[in-house]
Design a protein around this motif. Sequence first.
Motif, PDB file in Angstrom:
ATOM      1  N   VAL A  52       0.837  -1.200   0.000  1.00 55.05           N
ATOM      2  CA  VAL A  52       0.000   0.000   0.000  1.00 55.05           C
ATOM      3  C   VAL A  52       0.871   1.249   0.000  1.00 55.05           C
ATOM      4  O   VAL A  52       2.059   1.206   0.342  1.00 55.05           O
ATOM      5  CB  VAL A  52      -0.946   0.025   1.225  1.00 55.05           C
ATOM      6  N   ARG A  53       0.255   2.374  -0.359  1.00 59.50           N
ATOM      7  CA  ARG A  53       0.935   3.672  -0.346  1.00 59.50           C
ATOM      8  C   ARG A  53       0.101   4.650   0.471  1.00 59.50           C
ATOM      9  O   ARG A  53      -1.102   4.772   0.271  1.00 59.50           O
ATOM     10  CB  ARG A  53       1.102   4.199  -1.774  1.00 59.50           C
ATOM     11  N   GLU A  68       5.616   3.831   1.011  1.00 59.21           N
ATOM     12  CA  GLU A  68       5.118   2.514   0.650  1.00 59.21           C
ATOM     13  C   GLU A  68       5.277   1.584   1.842  1.00 59.21           C
ATOM     14  O   GLU A  68       6.332   1.567   2.501  1.00 59.21           O
ATOM     15  CB  GLU A  68       5.871   1.955  -0.559  1.00 59.21           C
ATOM     16  N   MET A  69       4.241   0.816   2.130  1.00 60.79           N
ATOM     17  CA  MET A  69       4.248  -0.089   3.266  1.00 60.79           C
ATOM     18  C   MET A  69       3.557  -1.391   2.885  1.00 60.79           C
ATOM     19  O   MET A  69       2.985  -1.516   1.793  1.00 60.79           O
ATOM     20  CB  MET A  69       3.546   0.564   4.465  1.00 60.79           C
ATOM     21  N   VAL A  70       3.605  -2.329   3.793  1.00 61.79           N
ATOM     22  CA  VAL A  70       2.906  -3.604   3.625  1.00 61.79           C
ATOM     23  C   VAL A  70       1.800  -3.670   4.667  1.00 61.79           C
ATOM     24  O   VAL A  70       2.052  -3.464   5.860  1.00 61.79           O
ATOM     25  CB  VAL A  70       3.871  -4.796   3.787  1.00 61.79           C
ATOM     26  N   MET A  71       0.589  -3.926   4.225  1.00 60.37           N
ATOM     27  CA  MET A  71      -0.545  -4.071   5.128  1.00 60.37           C
ATOM     28  C   MET A  71      -0.887  -5.549   5.263  1.00 60.37           C
ATOM     29  O   MET A  71      -1.030  -6.257   4.265  1.00 60.37           O
ATOM     30  CB  MET A  71      -1.772  -3.328   4.594  1.00 60.37           C
ATOM     31  N   LYS A  72      -1.023  -5.993   6.494  1.00 57.24           N
ATOM     32  CA  LYS A  72      -1.475  -7.364   6.742  1.00 57.24           C
ATOM     33  C   LYS A  72      -2.795  -7.315   7.496  1.00 57.24           C
ATOM     34  O   LYS A  72      -2.907  -6.642   8.522  1.00 57.24           O
ATOM     35  CB  LYS A  72      -0.447  -8.159   7.546  1.00 57.24           C
ATOM     36  N   ALA A  73      -3.801  -8.023   6.978  1.00 57.45           N
ATOM     37  CA  ALA A  73      -5.142  -8.038   7.577  1.00 57.45           C
ATOM     38  C   ALA A  73      -5.635  -9.477   7.656  1.00 57.45           C
ATOM     39  O   ALA A  73      -5.221 -10.332   6.862  1.00 57.45           O
ATOM     40  CB  ALA A  73      -6.100  -7.196   6.745  1.00 57.45           C
TER      41      ALA A  73
END
Length: 576
Positions: free
Chosen positions: A290-291, A298-303
Amino acid sequence: MPANRLCLSVGQAFVAPDRRRHRSSMSVRIPADSGQFVAKGACAVISDTSSRNAIAKQAGDLSVRGFLADYFSTPDHWDVKTSATRVLRALNGWCYSQSNFVDNGSFVASLSAMVYRGREVHLFHMGDTLVFRLRGAEFEQLTRDHITDLGGYRYPSRALGLDVSIDIDYLQLPLKQGDIFVFTTQAVRGTLMPSDYVGSIRQDASDLDAACERLAAVARDRAQERGYGADQFCFQLVRIDQLPELERDHPGRIYGDLPIPPELSPGERIDGLEVQEVLSRTAQSRVYRVRDIHTEREMVMKAPSPELSNRNVYLEHFLLQQWVVERVKSPFVARVMESSRSRRYLYYLMAYVDGMTLTEWARRHPQASLAQRLDIAVQLGKAIQALHHRDLLHQRIHPDNILIDSHGQVVLTDFSACHMRDLDGHRRSRELARQTGLSEHSAPEYALDDSVGRRSDQYSLASTIYWLLTGELPYELTPEQLRSHTDLEQLEYRSARLFNPEVSPQLDDTLRRALDPQRSLRFRRLSELLYALRHQGEGAKPSQRDPRRFLRDPANFWQGIAAILLLLLLLSWLLR
């Protein structure tokens, strides 16, 4: 005084000629942030150590500071008991392990901690520190003394850092406005009566510091009259000035009540985050790149997976994952990131690593040298070490969970099975690993329902390194195919030199030991494995080699017997 809010007053006093040599420590923390205060409450702690402990002051201070720092760092969705208990168990494990490196002292300390949240107080206690409650004219001791008499001396029979496991007394009580809680140590035994406490506090209840000073003065005078030591007293008072009228929300669910995000596709936005790419979809989770549209990061999303809405046990552990990663500070472990906006959905963010998985790296670099591959192995080992230093097991070490960035640095990801080491044979850790799924690199004990621990991670690390060096697995029978302990006898190690002649005999012996099917026969510490990997080119002394090697290889065993018999025969001829 803020309306509808818990309000406290605090007082403290020490009696010590040299405060730096005092063996007790105490502190009170009331968060300035209102959100954290509602979620976690306020905390008062006292600790005490033996006068014969060479590092008594350090042990007492560390236990108090460590508890306060870690308790207020736990996730807001955890309740008070869960937060404090997990912090104390982790702190106990650290203190116990560090005592092995100290001469004439230890990090053993009695400790009592009280957490004031809403209209209740939670008491956590181990050892012989003292906590009393003064309510009106009623003076009551809330803690029990855990003491053993040995040779005329009294020692705590239960304390922080005394054993690898810890038994914590827990008490939950309703609060009343005007309640006063007294914290002190065993030094006051034989000096103060209940009437002394009540009289000294009531004399000027508006000034708690003065009340503590009076208690200390009375205790010192009584001790001198009776021939006791009079230089190690400390007192801490906490008074409840105001209680909230009604706890309208449930702070322990601040994040737990958030909804799980729906399925997301590139271009969609959530909480100011725009999805750039779907990195992973599994039965348990979703991972997106995601941004942040405000910061451009910029990052990483964990759901969690949307199908898991009612699986609260998994959701509790999902939230634990963020806390796990936040506690580990290592360049080889993925970092947790904060969003520029408050969350409206259940997820957490990690730093984005511009790289590839170890599986992809190995496919793109078939000609990589042995030195390059061993460098990756050592970096991965450092990542596992960082987790183990926090008393955490990773439990899912395999090439797809390892990223390598453009500079060749390793970053360990995927904490879906990461768990604090348990005190019951690691049953909960093993069950979590089985729930998230075993792999061909999982240690045999996971499939056989045996106890797991740090050496289980060592096996997975060594199996991954073996694969990195050879492209193969160390055994024809994978751990997933094991059905009983008799199957362990069928696990015959395949020398890495069969698949990669560049692997030295010393390195092969190192991998063989780390991959032993029996957990107890692997390296005792991960640092031993990493040392062997870094020095694999140096010739190992015969005493350093695995003595079980000949027993596992019948040909070597009988060749050795034949050589001994031949030597004896030659000697008998020469001596005729």
